[in-house]
Design a protein around this motif. Structure first.
Motif, PDB file in Angstrom:
ATOM      1  N   LYS A  81       0.828  -1.057  -0.018  1.00 34.42           N
ATOM      2  CA  LYS A  81       0.066  -0.006   0.096  1.00 34.42           C
ATOM      3  C   LYS A  81       0.806   1.216  -0.016  1.00 34.42           C
ATOM      4  CE  LYS A  81      -3.581  -2.692   2.385  1.00 34.42           C
ATOM      5  NZ  LYS A  81      -4.259  -2.633   0.918  1.00 34.42           N
ATOM      6  N   MET A  82       2.260   1.064   0.715  1.00 35.05           N
ATOM      7  CA  MET A  82       3.009   2.488   0.730  1.00 35.05           C
ATOM      8  C   MET A  82       3.812   2.455  -0.479  1.00 35.05           C
ATOM      9  SD  MET A  82       2.156   4.112   3.287  1.00 35.05           S
ATOM     10  CE  MET A  82       0.438   3.751   2.831  1.00 35.05           C
ATOM     11  N   PHE A  83       3.958   1.549  -1.175  1.00 37.13           N
ATOM     12  CA  PHE A  83       4.634   1.411  -2.472  1.00 37.13           C
ATOM     13  C   PHE A  83       3.758   2.308  -3.322  1.00 37.13           C
ATOM     14  CE2 PHE A  83       7.970  -1.792  -1.835  1.00 37.13           C
ATOM     15  CZ  PHE A  83       9.273  -1.030  -1.862  1.00 37.13           C
ATOM     16  N   HIS A  84       2.271   1.662  -3.303  1.00 31.70           N
ATOM     17  CA  HIS A  84       1.443   2.186  -4.450  1.00 31.70           C
ATOM     18  C   HIS A  84       1.481   3.617  -4.259  1.00 31.70           C
ATOM     19  CE1 HIS A  84      -0.397  -1.063  -6.301  1.00 31.70           C
ATOM     20  NE2 HIS A  84      -0.915  -1.639  -5.287  1.00 31.70           N
ATOM     21  N   ALA A  85       1.538   4.316  -2.817  1.00 34.35           N
ATOM     22  CA  ALA A  85       1.644   5.718  -2.538  1.00 34.35           C
ATOM     23  C   ALA A  85       3.078   6.461  -2.859  1.00 34.35           C
ATOM     24  CB  ALA A  85       1.349   6.098  -1.123  1.00 34.35           C
ATOM     25  N   MET A  86       3.787   5.552  -3.345  1.00 33.23           N
ATOM     26  CA  MET A  86       5.352   5.934  -3.657  1.00 33.23           C
ATOM     27  C   MET A  86       5.790   6.222  -2.411  1.00 33.23           C
ATOM     28  SD  MET A  86       4.574   7.670  -7.328  1.00 33.23           S
ATOM     29  CE  MET A  86       6.307   7.499  -7.533  1.00 33.23           C
ATOM     30  N   ASP A  87       5.176   5.903  -1.087  1.00 35.78           N
ATOM     31  CA  ASP A  87       6.116   6.237   0.193  1.00 35.78           C
ATOM     32  C   ASP A  87       6.996   5.011   0.693  1.00 35.78           C
ATOM     33  OD1 ASP A  87       6.687   7.282   2.622  1.00 35.78           O
ATOM     34  OD2 ASP A  87       4.628   7.860   3.292  1.00 35.78           O
ATOM     35  N   TYR A  88       8.061   5.169  -0.009  1.00 36.90           N
ATOM     36  CA  TYR A  88       8.802   4.030  -0.028  1.00 36.90           C
ATOM     37  C   TYR A  88       9.401   3.786   1.502  1.00 36.90           C
ATOM     38  CZ  TYR A  88      12.585   7.250  -1.521  1.00 36.90           C
ATOM     39  OH  TYR A  88      13.506   8.034  -1.791  1.00 36.90           O
ATOM     40  N   ASP A  89       9.718   4.943   2.160  1.00 42.44           N
ATOM     41  CA  ASP A  89      10.054   5.152   3.486  1.00 42.44           C
ATOM     42  C   ASP A  89       9.308   4.125   4.357  1.00 42.44           C
ATOM     43  OD1 ASP A  89      12.570   6.775   3.576  1.00 42.44           O
ATOM     44  OD2 ASP A  89      11.151   8.208   2.891  1.00 42.44           O
ATOM     45  N   ARG A  90       7.627   4.513   4.091  1.00 44.75           N
ATOM     46  CA  ARG A  90       6.897   3.577   4.980  1.00 44.75           C
ATOM     47  C   ARG A  90       6.750   2.083   4.255  1.00 44.75           C
ATOM     48  NH1 ARG A  90       5.568   8.643   5.729  1.00 44.75           N
ATOM     49  NH2 ARG A  90       4.617   9.226   7.767  1.00 44.75           N
ATOM     50  N   ALA A  91       6.934   1.813   3.135  1.00 40.79           N
ATOM     51  CA  ALA A  91       7.175   0.436   2.641  1.00 40.79           C
ATOM     52  C   ALA A  91       8.197  -0.181   3.502  1.00 40.79           C
ATOM     53  CB  ALA A  91       7.047   0.750   1.284  1.00 40.79           C
ATOM     54  N   LEU A  92       9.344   0.523   3.474  1.00 35.61           N
ATOM     55  CA  LEU A  92      10.523  -0.276   4.238  1.00 35.61           C
ATOM     56  C   LEU A  92      10.212  -0.243   5.577  1.00 35.61           C
ATOM     57  CD1 LEU A  92      13.212   1.519   1.904  1.00 35.61           C
ATOM     58  CD2 LEU A  92      12.068  -0.669   1.395  1.00 35.61           C
ATOM     59  N   GLY A  93       9.528   0.666   6.248  1.00 31.27           N
ATOM     60  CA  GLY A  93       9.327   0.421   7.774  1.00 31.27           C
ATOM     61  C   GLY A  93       8.400  -0.738   7.935  1.00 31.27           C
ATOM     62  N   GLU A  94       7.518  -1.100   6.872  1.00 35.81           N
ATOM     63  CA  GLU A  94       6.552  -2.458   6.969  1.00 35.81           C
ATOM     64  C   GLU A  94       7.538  -3.522   6.967  1.00 35.81           C
ATOM     65  OE1 GLU A  94       2.948  -1.974   7.740  1.00 35.81           O
ATOM     66  OE2 GLU A  94       4.002  -0.069   8.309  1.00 35.81           O
ATOM     67  N   LEU A  95       8.231  -3.450   5.997  1.00 33.43           N
ATOM     68  CA  LEU A  95       9.324  -4.632   5.551  1.00 33.43           C
ATOM     69  C   LEU A  95       9.894  -4.880   6.741  1.00 33.43           C
ATOM     70  CD1 LEU A  95      10.993  -5.073   2.064  1.00 33.43           C
ATOM     71  CD2 LEU A  95      11.724  -6.175   4.149  1.00 33.43           C
ATOM     72  N   LEU A  96      10.667  -3.834   7.298  1.00 39.62           N
ATOM     73  CA  LEU A  96      11.466  -4.090   8.460  1.00 39.62           C
ATOM     74  C   LEU A  96      10.599  -4.855   9.581  1.00 39.62           C
ATOM     75  CD1 LEU A  96      13.893  -1.109   8.124  1.00 39.62           C
ATOM     76  CD2 LEU A  96      14.412  -3.635   7.849  1.00 39.62           C
ATOM     77  N   GLU A  97       9.267  -4.440   9.879  1.00 39.33           N
ATOM     78  CA  GLU A  97       8.637  -4.885  10.828  1.00 39.33           C
ATOM     79  C   GLU A  97       8.189  -6.334  10.558  1.00 39.33           C
ATOM     80  OE1 GLU A  97       4.320  -3.535  11.018  1.00 39.33           O
ATOM     81  OE2 GLU A  97       4.460  -3.566  13.282  1.00 39.33           O
ATOM     82  N   LEU A  98       7.884  -6.712   9.360  1.00 37.06           N
ATOM     83  CA  LEU A  98       7.940  -8.179   8.785  1.00 37.06           C
ATOM     84  C   LEU A  98       9.161  -8.863   9.064  1.00 37.06           C
ATOM     85  CD1 LEU A  98       6.456 -10.299   7.206  1.00 37.06           C
ATOM     86  CD2 LEU A  98       7.524  -9.398   5.177  1.00 37.06           C
ATOM     87  N   ASP A  99      10.236  -8.317   8.733  1.00 29.99           N
ATOM     88  CA  ASP A  99      11.563  -9.150   9.046  1.00 29.99           C
ATOM     89  C   ASP A  99      11.549  -9.378  10.599  1.00 29.99           C
ATOM     90  OD1 ASP A  99      13.994  -9.815   7.746  1.00 29.99           O
ATOM     91  OD2 ASP A  99      14.807  -8.692   9.373  1.00 29.99           O
ATOM     92  N   ASP A 100      11.461  -8.438  11.432  1.00 27.00           N
ATOM     93  CA  ASP A 100      11.282  -8.338  12.910  1.00 27.00           C
ATOM     94  C   ASP A 100      10.237  -9.617  13.383  1.00 27.00           C
ATOM     95  OD1 ASP A 100      12.602  -7.434  15.401  1.00 27.00           O
ATOM     96  OD2 ASP A 100      10.610  -6.505  15.752  1.00 27.00           O
ATOM     97  N   THR A 101       9.295  -9.420  12.939  1.00 25.70           N
ATOM     98  CA  THR A 101       8.128 -10.172  13.012  1.00 25.70           C
ATOM     99  C   THR A 101       8.672 -11.771  13.005  1.00 25.70           C
ATOM    100  OG1 THR A 101       6.426  -8.602  12.798  1.00 25.70           O
ATOM    101  CG2 THR A 101       5.752 -11.141  12.827  1.00 25.70           C
ATOM    102  N   VAL A 102       9.158 -11.951  11.832  1.00 25.93           N
ATOM    103  CA  VAL A 102       9.784 -13.329  11.262  1.00 25.93           C
ATOM    104  C   VAL A 102      10.682 -13.708  12.444  1.00 25.93           C
ATOM    105  CG1 VAL A 102      10.750 -14.967   9.774  1.00 25.93           C
ATOM    106  CG2 VAL A 102       9.301 -13.033   8.885  1.00 25.93           C
ATOM    107  N   ARG A 103      11.695 -12.814  12.934  1.00 26.09           N
ATOM    108  CA  ARG A 103      12.834 -12.983  14.005  1.00 26.09           C
ATOM    109  C   ARG A 103      12.117 -13.424  14.959  1.00 26.09           C
ATOM    110  NH1 ARG A 103      17.788 -10.767  13.531  1.00 26.09           N
ATOM    111  NH2 ARG A 103      16.777  -9.228  12.043  1.00 26.09           N
TER     112      ARG A 103
END
Lengths: 676, 676
Positions: free
Chosen positions: B445-467
């Motif tokens: 959703k944040m890539f759609h909004a071209m808000d890649y900072d927030r997209a990467l925040g979500e991705l890091l939250e995913l990575d942290d969640t997997v951890r």
């Protein structure tokens, strides 16, 4: 002494230089003392390297220090994790060297550049050459300078492999080939039915899949010299540097060297080396196997290094007398003239060194595989697959003879070059094995030109070459003893995002209306590149199973793919193939770049996103894939997500390179005999 | 009869409909007879599906046929590879159904759309419900119509797994997460020294790495409904479709269904199912586990399906009584009103079905893990990690209470939801095992909004969640019996291409001069996101080893990353984070989209590359990575390059799903008893 360094305290409190700057005083050297190889460097036991030490005294700017007088009484202490610690000369049993001095300037940021206020830095330095570390483990190299300042480099020496896992390695490099490009190539060349591919790329069928990170020593975006150095030597380096860490001296040939996989394989195993590229041969990726210079633009010296290795007076480096096979473009460095070493006829120099020389596809085919072979097939980069195979009428206009005037319309492709190289290496290597690097160079070059059709043609040629290589190795009985590695050196931020109705785009005049030709999501449709013009999309044209031609049936359908780049110059785009030769997307006028009005005139204009003097697309950050095929135990070495430098160590491991035998290595670290 | 079909011969010679069109008469149906599941469909032995047959009679346009009268006397013959062949009713021992009739219109191309000249198609159709094939092997389903026309669908039934390899599967989906985004997230969150990462993503450390191809049934660019259907059912489908093949009927709920991994796991094993998403819960990816409709926008009916499964009169489908845990956003479908099923208070409906209901982070934390749990934490999509963790002052302005009026400032993150879901499933599943799907929805959703900072925040939250998930599974003793799969459903054409000096960009006025702020190659520098503001880049701030916080230290450095998209609307870009909430890159005026002047006002303008009515970024083609962690034999199943549909089969394999037991399956294909 203290008073000499009074500026130090204030520096620590007020100056806040940052790592992410547009310009850097010197990469790998955020403090005023520099150690190369730097902190976090890794070495293969027994591999050669130089050490360069620098102490900087900025005369002005935010780091101004000690009135611009660099400390000449610096020292390097090396410790291993067994408790042994000694000065560099004692540790390596190497004579001390004399202090060198120079200065250089740089800009602290873009404002300083605009204001033309460079920062000047005076340097005191020493270099120690042709060293090695034979004992695996952790080391610290501590540079002491300015009476109390320290720069610490933590080094790791990796275990050599006990014995080779395979006899041969073939390393294919798709220059600038991200997975997005492989996906796009698959879409063009392989038919799907209701979403299921009926055939796939050779790369899709390899035994192992991994990913490599391409971050360089001092920047997160790399060029091909920098990343090829990482892959070939195991050392991260700097943009434009080949087989060295970049130092700050004026001389582009005195930078501290690191040994390449080719040099190591030749020195330790007597194995045979082959180099194939569709680029000009002095270009970064092929050169990375033999060259040691921080300036990839030194084409003539690089060409001389192909034959003789490092012959400067800086060291007794690995002896090198040329690859057994060297095939590619770049005749400017062989035709006697301003581009060749010493302006000599370098074909003749290679002949005198025992090479047969071939200059076209037919000569290559009939060349004697038992002889060392130099093949140069064009000036500059070789012709692209699409121009050779689809638009051969372009060749007279875009090729130049490898021997002088005229054209080069009879060029071999990557597959012909690679298979002949394998034959030469197979014939000449015996039980010593071979290492072949084969580069599809113009994936990158055509992405730079935003000519993604041609880039994908090159990629498909690479894939077809890997397919043919596997079959050929099987035929000659070398498949079981060969590990095939296919990877890229960096990415381009390229991806397909939909289709384009070229008929509609051409019919409309307004740029915003032309954009309606783009089909996204449910309007993206199917690839038409596998449907012959005029044919019906029914079962007649369906080929089930992996029997396809593995190339598009047509390159110019009405509904093309629409693809773009995350960064680009001003550009006009119609998404239809450039039929008259490679694209020239932007041109320079008065020092600034604008979209080339002759390029894709049916398309619409998009303004650029990168500095306005740039006429080409640029590299990007993303990890690139790494595919392997071979013995399971060799393939297993390459699994997972890795640093690009790991590829060197992994290749060295499967080839059984490296050595803990101190006696074989001059200037070898003493750690082994001094366990705590 | 022949004369009725006179148009046929001329159709074959003059009409050249193509597969790659902007519009399609019906995806998966290039000829006038349609079979769903279509050619190349694959089935797990024992999994349920419907069959839909259609015969089309275009009234006008290039395919006009039979005066617009569709053949109602069509038949389907099914053959297996053992030599048995029978009509559909005999083959499946299922009663015949009555012919349905309808018509629809479509446009043959953009010119027809502009001219408002639709093509009308009359349809005759039948549907057969809730069938299955128990005998692995190859089948052909041949639709005969128009006295001699045939449409052949070749089907493959895959072997079920003899026995489960693991008890549980946790499937993480990073929606719209290409490897380029993972690379960028690593650059922001993990420190490197001289190019060597000192810590890496959890995704970098998984046991297996593979790639999946996301091509859909009828378009090469997918949406999340389409691709989630592929992953959850093993069937390629169409944009906007969930758990069905799209037919041409007006009813969005009568399309032919395919069974999902959740339904199959529930039906065959009695295993417990959990669904977690940061999106609104009726969104495509979470809905894909339970919903069957070709229109992902049917939010209220989808919400009803969460609880009751398919309850229409179309079939006796898999019985379903709700997931054991369902956590996410989208309270509009639960608050009594226009968005909820039957305008009911759907919280109350869930309570009456035995669910405890929680509506904020604290309630989630204290919820009883032994109870079925519904957690709805916001209206619409949940708050983004960056707004929750970095700019919490934004939350009152951008969140809405899940229970009615007011805000939702106390939302859990993906990690809290996932760990609680695991606790509920662990508590309730016993030895039957669980299947959990956890989606980081707002990467997309944040890539759609071209808000890649927030997209990467979500991705890091995913990575942290997997951890955290790995650690938690170990704590509760489920790690050895759980396979963790992390993948994406599709990509965005996103990549980092350099750095941007935000100070310089802000200081300049002219757009072309602003572009000089972009640092490429040697000017890209290092990531500053791991350097605290004002700190020095020396050893003080260096953390060796994998001890980092795994998130950026700052999100707003002077030198930011510069990243772009291969396709985009008109947009203004400064490369600095949007501090007041998610970006709104473009806005619509008079039906056409322009860059939002309030968005990134310090940046420069770039005109768009996609249809001018688009206000957001779009999906792209590239293969996406798939990471696995678990038992080696389970991880090995997922290696290599695969179709997205293979993920269903691979998950079914490790969970031991599928069945060759005909007695358990109503309407089961007879092939087994009729060997040649």
């Amino acid at each position: 002494m203290r008073s000499t360094y009074l500026a130090l305290a204030s520096l620590a409190s007020i100056a806040t230089p940052v790592l992410g700057q547009t310009f850097q005083r010197l990469g790998g050297c955020p403090t005023l003392g520099c150690v190369f190889p730097p902190d976090q460097a890794e070495f293969l036991a027994g591999a050669k390297f130089d050490i360069r030490l620098e102490v900087h005294a900025p005369v002005n700017g935010s780091e101004a220090f000690n009135n611009g007088v660099p400390d000449e009484n610096f020292s390097l202490q090396i410790s291993n994790n067994k408790g042994y610690s000694a000065s560099i000369t004692d540790f390596f049993q190497t004579p001390d060297t004399t202090v060198e001095k120079w200065n250089f300037t740089w800009y602290e940021d873009l404002f300083a550049l605009d204001a033309k206020t460079p920062t000047e830095v005076n340097v005191a330095s020493k270099a120690y050459r042709s060293l090695s570390l034979s004992e695996p483990g952790e080391y610290t190299a501590t540079l002491k300078y300015y009476d109390g300042q320290e720069t610490v480099a933590r080094w790791t020496v990796r275990e050599p492999c006990e014995k080779p896992l395979v006899k041969n390695v073939i390393l294919f490099i798709g220059d600038g080939m991200p997975q997005s490009a492989i996906t796009a190539a698959r879409l063009l060349a392989h038919k799907q039915i209701n979403g299921k591919y009926q055939s796939t790329m050779q790369l899709d069928k390899m035994d192992g899949v991994g990913l490599q990170m391409t971050h360089s020593m001092d920047t997160f975006i790399t060029d091909s010299a920098n990343s090829a150095t990482a892959i070939m030597t195991g050392h991260k380096s700097t943009v434009n540097a080949l087989g060295v860490y970049r130092d700050s001296s004026p001389n582009p040939f005195d930078d501290p060297k690191v040994e390449t996989i080719a040099e190591l394989f030749h020195r330790q195993r007597g194995g045979k080396v082959g180099i194939v590229s569709t680029a000009f041969l002095a270009d970064a990726t092929p050169a990375s196997l033999v060259a040691h210079t921080r300036d990839r633009g030194q084409y003539a010296p690089i060409t001389e290094m192909y034959l003789n290795g490092v012959t400067s007076n800086y060291s007794d480096w690995t002896s090198w007398s040329g690859p057994d096979v060297l095939l590619g473009g770049g005749a400017e460095q062989w035709i006697a003239g301003s581009g060749s070493p010493g302006k000599k006829d370098y074909y003749e120099v290679f002949r005198q060194a025992g090479y047969q020389v071939v200059n076209d596809k037919d000569q290559l085919a009939s060349a004697d595989a038992s002889q060392r072979t130099l093949g140069v097939f064009s000036q500059s980069n070789m012709a692209k697959w699409i121009d050779r195979e689809i638009f051969p009428q372009n060749l007279p206009n875009i090729t130049k003879s490898p021997t002088g005037n005229g054209t080069a319309v009879n060029q071999p492709g990557l597959a012909e070059m690679t298979l002949k190289a394998i034959d030469v290496l197979h014939s000449r290597s015996g039980d010593k094995g071979f290492f072949l690097m084969s580069e599809a160079a113009s994936i990158d070059k055509m992405f730079h030109a935003m000519d993604y059709d041609r880039a994908l043609g090159e990629l498909l040629e690479l894939d077809d070459t890997v397919r043919q290589t596997i079959a050929h190795l099987e035929t000659i009985g070398e498949l079981d003893e060969t590990l095939i590695v296919v990877t890229a050196d960096h990415a381009h931020g390229f991806d397909v995002f939909g289709s384009s109705d070229s008929k509609y785009m051409t019919a409309k005049d307004d740029d915003r209306v032309k954009r309606s030709a783009i089909g996204i999501y449910e309007s993206s449709g199917h690839s038409e590149y596998q449907v012959a013009k005029g044919s019906r999309p029914d079962n007649e044209t369906i080929v089930y199973g992996d029997q396809g031609p593995n190339f598009p049936v047509q390159w110019d359908p009405r509904y093309t793919i629409a693809a773009g780049f995350g960064a680009h110059p001003d550009v006009q785009e119609s998404y239809s193939i450039a039929k008259n030769g490679p694209r020239l997307p932007a041109i320079t006028q008065n020092g600034t770049a604008y979209a080339n009005p002759a390029d894709k005139p049916d398309g619409y204009l998009t303004n650029g996103t990168i500095p306005a003097d740039q006429t080409q697309g640029i590299h990007s950050l993303q990890d690139v894939p790494i595919f392997t095929k071979g013995k399971p135990e060799a393939v297993a070495v390459f699994r997972g997500v890795m640093e690009n430098t790991d590829i060197f160590f992994h290749m060295a491991k499967v080839l059984g390179l490296g050595s803990t035998d101190r006696d074989q290595n001059k200037g070898n670290g003493k750690g082994k005999d001094n366990k705590a």
